[in-house]
Write an enzyme that holds these catalytic residues in place. Sequence first.
Site, PDB file in Angstrom:
ATOM      1  N   ASN A   7      22.792 -17.755  15.816  1.00 33.73           N
ATOM      2  CA  ASN A   7      22.071 -17.426  17.041  1.00 33.73           C
ATOM      3  C   ASN A   7      21.550 -18.746  17.604  1.00 33.73           C
ATOM      4  O   ASN A   7      20.536 -19.273  17.132  1.00 33.73           O
ATOM      5  CB  ASN A   7      20.926 -16.467  16.665  1.00 33.73           C
ATOM      6  CG  ASN A   7      20.125 -16.027  17.865  1.00 33.73           C
ATOM      7  OD1 ASN A   7      20.334 -16.504  18.985  1.00 33.73           O
ATOM      8  ND2 ASN A   7      19.195 -15.125  17.636  1.00 33.73           N
ATOM      9  N   ARG A  87      25.841 -14.721  18.354  1.00 32.18           N
ATOM     10  CA  ARG A  87      25.085 -13.932  19.317  1.00 32.18           C
ATOM     11  C   ARG A  87      25.140 -14.657  20.663  1.00 32.18           C
ATOM     12  O   ARG A  87      24.848 -15.851  20.763  1.00 32.18           O
ATOM     13  CB  ARG A  87      23.632 -13.828  18.871  1.00 32.18           C
ATOM     14  CG  ARG A  87      22.820 -13.053  19.864  1.00 32.18           C
ATOM     15  CD  ARG A  87      21.350 -13.231  19.593  1.00 32.18           C
ATOM     16  NE  ARG A  87      20.596 -12.321  20.438  1.00 32.18           N
ATOM     17  CZ  ARG A  87      19.403 -12.608  20.922  1.00 32.18           C
ATOM     18  NH1 ARG A  87      18.838 -13.764  20.666  1.00 32.18           N
ATOM     19  NH2 ARG A  87      18.775 -11.740  21.675  1.00 32.18           N
ATOM     20  N   HIS A 176      18.696  -7.216  24.312  1.00 31.14           N
ATOM     21  CA  HIS A 176      18.376  -6.541  23.042  1.00 31.14           C
ATOM     22  C   HIS A 176      19.390  -5.450  22.700  1.00 31.14           C
ATOM     23  O   HIS A 176      19.097  -4.552  21.897  1.00 31.14           O
ATOM     24  CB  HIS A 176      16.985  -5.861  23.077  1.00 31.14           C
ATOM     25  CG  HIS A 176      15.829  -6.802  23.165  1.00 31.14           C
ATOM     26  ND1 HIS A 176      14.660  -6.480  23.812  1.00 31.14           N
ATOM     27  CD2 HIS A 176      15.657  -8.050  22.672  1.00 31.14           C
ATOM     28  CE1 HIS A 176      13.809  -7.492  23.723  1.00 31.14           C
ATOM     29  NE2 HIS A 176      14.393  -8.450  23.044  1.00 31.14           N
ATOM     30  N   ARG A 235       5.848 -12.717  29.206  1.00 30.06           N
ATOM     31  CA  ARG A 235       6.554 -12.293  30.437  1.00 30.06           C
ATOM     32  C   ARG A 235       5.808 -11.139  31.107  1.00 30.06           C
ATOM     33  O   ARG A 235       5.304 -10.257  30.434  1.00 30.06           O
ATOM     34  CB  ARG A 235       7.974 -11.827  30.084  1.00 30.06           C
ATOM     35  CG  ARG A 235       8.898 -12.953  29.715  1.00 30.06           C
ATOM     36  CD  ARG A 235      10.234 -12.449  29.211  1.00 30.06           C
ATOM     37  NE  ARG A 235      10.431 -12.803  27.825  1.00 30.06           N
ATOM     38  CZ  ARG A 235      11.420 -12.370  27.051  1.00 30.06           C
ATOM     39  NH1 ARG A 235      12.336 -11.556  27.539  1.00 30.06           N
ATOM     40  NH2 ARG A 235      11.525 -12.739  25.802  1.00 30.06           N
ATOM     41  N   GLU A 379      19.459  -7.279  13.713  1.00 32.65           N
ATOM     42  CA  GLU A 379      20.534  -7.678  14.633  1.00 32.65           C
ATOM     43  C   GLU A 379      21.632  -8.456  13.903  1.00 32.65           C
ATOM     44  O   GLU A 379      22.813  -8.339  14.240  1.00 32.65           O
ATOM     45  CB  GLU A 379      19.949  -8.521  15.772  1.00 32.65           C
ATOM     46  CG  GLU A 379      19.145  -7.687  16.752  1.00 32.65           C
ATOM     47  CD  GLU A 379      18.108  -8.497  17.522  1.00 32.65           C
ATOM     48  OE1 GLU A 379      17.082  -8.870  16.916  1.00 32.65           O
ATOM     49  OE2 GLU A 379      18.318  -8.746  18.711  1.00 32.65           O
TER      50      GLU A 379
END
Length: 393
Positions: A7, A87, A176, A235, A379
Amino acid sequence: MRVLVINAGSSSLKYQLLDTKTREVFAKGNCERIGIDGAFIGHSENDGEKQKLEVALPDHKTAIKHVFEILDQAGFDQSKIEGIGHRVVQGGWYFPESKVVTDETLGWVREVAPLAPLHNYAEADVIEICRDMFPSIGNVIVADSAFHYNIPEKAWRYALPRDVVDKLHIRKYGAHGTSHRYIWRTTNEFLNGDVHKLVSCHLGSGASLSAIEDGHEHDTTMGLTPLDGLIMGTRCGTIDPATVPYLVREGGYTIDEVDDMMNKQSGILALSGLSSDTRDVEEHAEQGDENCKMALEMFSYRCGQLIAEMAQSMHGFDTMAFSAGIGENSATTRQSIANELDWLGVKLDPAKNAIRSDDPRVISADDSKVKVLVVPTNEELMIALDVEELLSK
Ligand code: AMP
């Protein structure tokens, strides 16, 4: 199959070597501050203690060389690695599912990079380096947007002029997706198939929801970018889009400053005035800090609103699953989200909600109309399973 999952970010590279059959994680780590002074690798084996290795990491290629050297010393030379899963944050319109790396698919990662410039360019470089350095190992691209690509048009289309959205490929891509896919799969396995309409809640420093009916997604809360939807660590989530031109015209901010403000200086951090980490905010809220209390209240309020929106997209829901850092660990946030949804018949069992565990578990009361679970996400395993499936073909 023994798979290395990578990743890559613009200045970091996380890795994990695991076995898809036994699900054993042999080694994992993170190369941090790539291209910056003070670079290091945090590495651990078999869930053991983390070692910090201070090494110069001028670029991603050097980082990958170090990762393979470390794995070699741990007993896993190249010949023992059967596949590499990458990823990719943004797959755009090219990756409705995972794909084996070829010149063409690698080109697609770069073509859609303007939609996620901080991630895709670095990810494409890392894929190319792995392919060139280790030609005998197959590489697979797993896009985080893939799971969302086939939601209905009424959910993905933006009500902007068609020529503009067509030219600039503007639509809801979501993020996601790999986590939501894993959460669906695990919930379904855990409940022996007795789940039909699931609202999957990935609540970490980034947060999003996914409405999944029998494995197919109806809608998700992130949009063109991962800024949309829920309030997150730093965010702002959904706000009136006219706030952007207002900040530029009246506030005198540049567009880059607004972008930075909304992505990195907003959310829980801005509301609490303290931290983007819910643990700190919960601690100060308990001590009476009003801003921290409001930050948590707003987070749960928005979760409640958008969970109802996800349920609406499926005309109902029978199951909800909490996941990621906040969803897996914060019993108080789970409880206050459930309180927002009591009018829909959501009811937690406080004793079950208080249990801490790394395993999937049901936390709803027996008379809850909606079954509520905690499902730790993974993940990396989902990516590795895709690698196994594609490379075994
Ligand atoms: P993630 O992005 O999934 O790694 O989630 C990271 C976030 O989870 C942190 O920033 C915290 O806000 C939150 N978190 C982790 N552990 C806890 C905890 N025990 N209680 C509340 N929040 C937590």
